[in-house]
Design a protein around this motif. Structure first.
Motif, short mmCIF file in Angstrom:
data_model
loop_
_atom_site.label_atom_id
_atom_site.label_comp_id
_atom_site.label_asym_id
_atom_site.label_seq_id
_atom_site.Cartn_x
_atom_site.Cartn_y
_atom_site.Cartn_z
N ALA A 58 -9.36 -0.27 -6.59
CA ALA A 58 -8.60 0.97 -6.76
C ALA A 58 -7.41 0.76 -7.69
CB ALA A 58 -8.14 1.48 -5.40
N MET A 59 -6.78 -0.41 -7.60
CA MET A 59 -5.68 -0.73 -8.51
C MET A 59 -6.14 -0.76 -9.96
SD MET A 59 -3.52 -3.72 -6.57
CE MET A 59 -2.27 -3.33 -5.36
N ASN A 60 -7.30 -1.35 -10.18
CA ASN A 60 -7.85 -1.41 -11.54
C ASN A 60 -8.12 -0.02 -12.10
OD1 ASN A 60 -7.91 -4.15 -12.33
ND2 ASN A 60 -9.63 -4.54 -10.94
N LEU A 61 -8.54 0.90 -11.23
CA LEU A 61 -8.83 2.26 -11.68
C LEU A 61 -7.57 2.97 -12.18
CD1 LEU A 61 -11.28 3.59 -8.92
CD2 LEU A 61 -11.85 2.82 -11.22
N THR A 62 -6.41 2.54 -11.68
CA THR A 62 -5.16 3.21 -12.07
C THR A 62 -4.41 2.44 -13.16
OG1 THR A 62 -3.88 2.05 -10.35
CG2 THR A 62 -4.92 4.14 -9.75
N ALA A 63 -5.02 1.39 -13.68
CA ALA A 63 -4.34 0.56 -14.69
C ALA A 63 -4.00 1.35 -15.95
CB ALA A 63 -5.20 -0.64 -15.04
N ASP A 64 -4.77 2.42 -16.25
CA ASP A 64 -4.51 3.21 -17.46
C ASP A 64 -3.51 4.33 -17.22
OD1 ASP A 64 -5.99 4.83 -15.83
OD2 ASP A 64 -7.57 5.27 -17.31
N GLY A 65 -2.88 4.34 -16.03
CA GLY A 65 -1.89 5.36 -15.72
C GLY A 65 -2.44 6.54 -14.95
N SER A 66 -3.74 6.59 -14.72
CA SER A 66 -4.32 7.68 -13.94
C SER A 66 -4.02 7.47 -12.45
CB SER A 66 -5.83 7.75 -14.16
OG SER A 66 -6.45 6.53 -13.78
N LYS A 67 -4.22 8.52 -11.65
CA LYS A 67 -3.95 8.46 -10.22
C LYS A 67 -5.24 8.30 -9.42
CE LYS A 67 0.56 9.18 -10.33
NZ LYS A 67 1.18 10.33 -9.68
N ALA A 68 -5.18 7.50 -8.36
CA ALA A 68 -6.33 7.31 -7.49
C ALA A 68 -6.44 8.47 -6.51
CB ALA A 68 -6.21 5.99 -6.73
N SER A 69 -7.66 8.74 -6.08
CA SER A 69 -7.87 9.77 -5.07
C SER A 69 -7.36 9.26 -3.71
CB SER A 69 -9.36 10.08 -4.94
OG SER A 69 -9.64 10.79 -3.76
N MET A 129 0.82 -1.21 0.00
CA MET A 129 0.00 0.00 0.00
C MET A 129 0.86 1.26 0.00
SD MET A 129 -3.10 -1.22 2.54
CE MET A 129 -3.99 0.32 2.39
N SER A 130 2.05 1.16 0.56
CA SER A 130 2.96 2.31 0.57
C SER A 130 3.43 2.65 -0.85
CB SER A 130 4.16 2.02 1.47
OG SER A 130 5.07 3.09 1.48
N THR A 131 3.78 1.62 -1.63
CA THR A 131 4.22 1.88 -3.00
C THR A 131 3.05 2.33 -3.87
OG1 THR A 131 3.96 -0.47 -3.55
CG2 THR A 131 6.15 0.27 -2.86
N PHE A 132 1.84 1.84 -3.59
CA PHE A 132 0.65 2.32 -4.31
C PHE A 132 0.43 3.80 -4.01
CE2 PHE A 132 -3.91 3.17 -4.69
CZ PHE A 132 -4.19 2.66 -5.96
N ALA A 133 0.60 4.18 -2.73
CA ALA A 133 0.47 5.59 -2.36
C ALA A 133 1.52 6.45 -3.05
CB ALA A 133 0.58 5.74 -0.85
N GLU A 134 2.73 5.91 -3.18
CA GLU A 134 3.84 6.66 -3.77
C GLU A 134 3.65 6.87 -5.26
OE1 GLU A 134 7.97 8.15 -4.27
OE2 GLU A 134 6.28 8.39 -2.92
N LYS A 135 3.24 5.81 -5.97
CA LYS A 135 3.27 5.87 -7.44
C LYS A 135 1.91 6.06 -8.10
CE LYS A 135 5.47 1.91 -7.83
NZ LYS A 135 6.17 0.76 -8.43
N LYS A 136 0.83 5.67 -7.42
CA LYS A 136 -0.46 5.63 -8.10
C LYS A 136 -1.57 6.39 -7.40
CE LYS A 136 0.57 1.16 -10.26
NZ LYS A 136 0.12 -0.24 -10.49
N THR A 137 -1.20 7.20 -6.41
CA THR A 137 -2.19 7.99 -5.68
C THR A 137 -1.85 9.47 -5.79
OG1 THR A 137 -2.48 6.18 -4.11
CG2 THR A 137 -3.32 8.33 -3.45
N THR A 138 -2.86 10.29 -5.96
CA THR A 138 -2.67 11.74 -6.02
C THR A 138 -2.00 12.25 -4.76
OG1 THR A 138 -4.66 11.95 -7.37
CG2 THR A 138 -3.86 13.93 -6.30
N ASP A 139 -0.96 13.06 -4.92
CA ASP A 139 -0.19 13.52 -3.75
C ASP A 139 -0.48 14.98 -3.41
OD1 ASP A 139 1.00 14.70 -5.89
OD2 ASP A 139 3.02 13.96 -5.50
N HIS A 140 -1.70 15.44 -3.68
CA HIS A 140 -2.07 16.79 -3.28
C HIS A 140 -3.58 16.85 -3.01
CE1 HIS A 140 -2.45 16.66 -7.70
NE2 HIS A 140 -3.52 17.40 -7.50
N VAL A 141 -3.96 17.71 -2.08
CA VAL A 141 -5.36 17.93 -1.72
C VAL A 141 -5.57 19.44 -1.59
CG1 VAL A 141 -7.17 17.54 0.00
CG2 VAL A 141 -5.54 15.72 -0.52
N PHE A 142 -6.59 19.96 -2.25
CA PHE A 142 -6.90 21.40 -2.21
C PHE A 142 -5.66 22.22 -2.59
CE2 PHE A 142 -9.73 19.66 1.24
CZ PHE A 142 -10.88 19.64 0.45
#
Length: 509
Positions: free
Chosen positions: A400-411, A326-339
């Protein structure tokens, strides 16, 4: 997070310093609270950086992220992380034994704090060899500290019936979560955004502060904490020393041959430790189960306890991936900014302790209200609920992993929600499991069984390490969904077998 709380692990003493109190509790609770809080600060801060540092600069690092790490593939990093966490909990058993037989709890904790601080300082030095040496020191020190500091909390109270006892352990456990919450925010930020090794140095400073509180406040601790409950006889010391030297010689010769033939890889370290972490829990349980000195009711309870142990191992196998998969998912596939405000991915490691602090009072109140109505779920049902919740969390994670399969970032909301579900499962299993262990332990193994409970964490993490070493893609939806299915099936098995399990539990409810 797996609790470091160990109730009733040793004979109790009287409160230290008479009428002096810390929020109505013995004054010695203050240095123990601060020591545990800062030790957890150092541990969870380092853990938040561990996998990210291992992959930094390598093929699986986030593009554009800070380099300077060890450039390992993600699979190797996950295996190393998992076996490291497994060793921390495995070493809690010999750590408790050393406190009971050699140094006494107070001296063991003081030495443990120094070893942990030294380990973080070694981690702060660049280089692969120093990194693994530091990791080993932190694991050894954490194992020494884990059981003994909780035992010392028990020493502050006048026996198990002291009405302040449960409240004291609750305050102590809050220190665990405060340290775990603050660490990724401070150490994670510095490590990811400034310098990895400065982050590790901050972890050393945190442990140093905790050790200072412990040494300065030791005069308020119970005198019982300075005694060695069951000292080793001279002949026992000699026999143990001989055995230790023999095994050390075997290891030196074996790894000397491996290095000399040029066939050494990281798997020569990770795989033996992983297999050891699986073999020891099984061996310990089999040895207890086959002990002919146990009464028939005790034998029956051990049989029932095995169900809970296996379920807990499956639970921790998934839960502890918060610091790896989950840490690597947060690093590479999750949006790293809010507001519009950016933040490092290590901040996500603070979400679980935040949920614990928010939800623990809710669960405690809920169980109490249901108990008054005679509708509180049994221990077996709570374990089944925990398995279903942890399984469901990984179903959501796979989605959530499937949502990022196209290279997009998860919320970030995906991970925050997953951590919430996992924390709900933790609150159904972790405190309940600790209490259950003390109730179902045979009299002969009253203290050792608390170490056995920690071995469930070891077993679960070693399974994760073994899967990663074998080439399973833990960062892919199929494996994550398979783990979710295993947890759900385990929960269903516990629930449908609850009458059989409860019959084995005897008078324990």
């Amino acid at each position: 997070m797996a609790s470091s709380l160990t109730k009733g692990a040793a004979q109790q003493g009287n409160p230290a310093n008479g009428g002096k109190t810390f929020f109505g509790h013995p004054r010695g609770l203050a240095p123990l609270f601060m020591t545990e809080m800062w030790e957890r600060f150092s541990y969870y801060g380092m853990r938040a950086l561990l996998v990210l540092y291992l992959i930094a600069g390598g093929p699986d690092a986030k593009p554009g992220s800070q380099g300077g790490g060890l450039a390992f593939p993600e699979a190797n990093a996950v295996a190393i992380y998992s076996v490291y966490v497994a060793m921390v909990y495995l070493l809690a058993m010999p750590g408790g034994w050393i406190g009971d037989r050699i140094w006494g709890p107070r001296k063991t904790v003081a030495i443990a704090g120094g070893v942990i601080m030294a380990g973080h300082l070694v981690l702060a030095m660049p280089g692969q060899a120093t990194f693994f040496a530091g990791l080993a020191l932190v694991a050894i020190g954490s194992g020494l500290l884990k059981s003994n500091i909780s035992t010392m909390v028990g020493h502050l109270y006048d026996g198990p019936q002291d009405p302040r006892r449960d409240g004291g352990f609750t305050i102590f456990y809050m220190g665990v979560n405060i340290g775990a919450f603050a660490a990724p925010l401070a150490i994670g930020y510095v490590g990811q955004n400034v310098n990895w090794h400065l982050g590790f140095a901050m972890a050393a400073a945190g442990m140093g502060i905790g050790l200072a509180f412990f040494l300065l406040g030791s005069r308020n601790l119970s005198p019982v904490s300075s005694t060695v409950p069951s000292p080793l006889a001279a002949e026992e010391r000699g026999a143990l020393l001989r055995k230790g030297l023999i095994w050390l010689a075997v290891a030196v010769v074996f790894y000397g041959i491996v290095l000399g033939t040029g066939s050494f890889t990281m798997n020569w370290v990770v795989l033996p430790l992983t297999l050891l972490g699986l073999a020891i829990p099984i061996t310990v349980l089999v040895r207890i189960k086959r002990d002919k000195e146990l009464t028939e009711p005790e034998q029956t309870k051990v049989s029932g306890y095995i169900w809970f142990f296996v379920a807990a191992a499956v639970f921790w196998m998934i839960f502890d991936q918060a610091g790896s998969t989950m840490s690597t998912f947060a690093e590479k596939k999750t949006t790293d900014h809010v507001f519009g405000m950016g933040f490092p991915s290590s901040f996500f490691q603070s979400v679980n302790p935040l949920w614990v602090m928010a939800l623990a009072p809710v669960f405690a109140t809920l169980w109490l209200k249901l108990a008054r109505r005679h509708r509180e779920p049994s221990t077996t049902v709570k374990f089944a609920m925990a398995m279903v919740l942890i399984g469901f969390s990984f179903i959501v994670f796979a989605y959530a992993m499937n949502l990022t399969a196209d290279g997009s970032k998860a919320s970030p909301a995906w991970l925050i929600g997953i951590y919430m579900v996992q924390t709900m499962g933790e609150l159904c299993l972790s405190p309940v499991g600790l209490s259950l262990t003390t109730k179902m332990a045979p009299q002969k193994y009253a203290s050792q069984m608390l170490g056995v409970w920690f071995l469930a964490v070891t077993a679960g993490d070693c399974v994760t390490s073994l899967l990663s070493t074998a080439g399973a893609d833990l960062s892919g939806p199929p494996v994550v969904a398979a783990e979710a299915a295993i947890a759900l099936l385990a929960g269903i098995a516990v629930y449908t077998s609850r009458k059989k399990i409860e019959a084995l539990m005897g008078d324990v409810h």
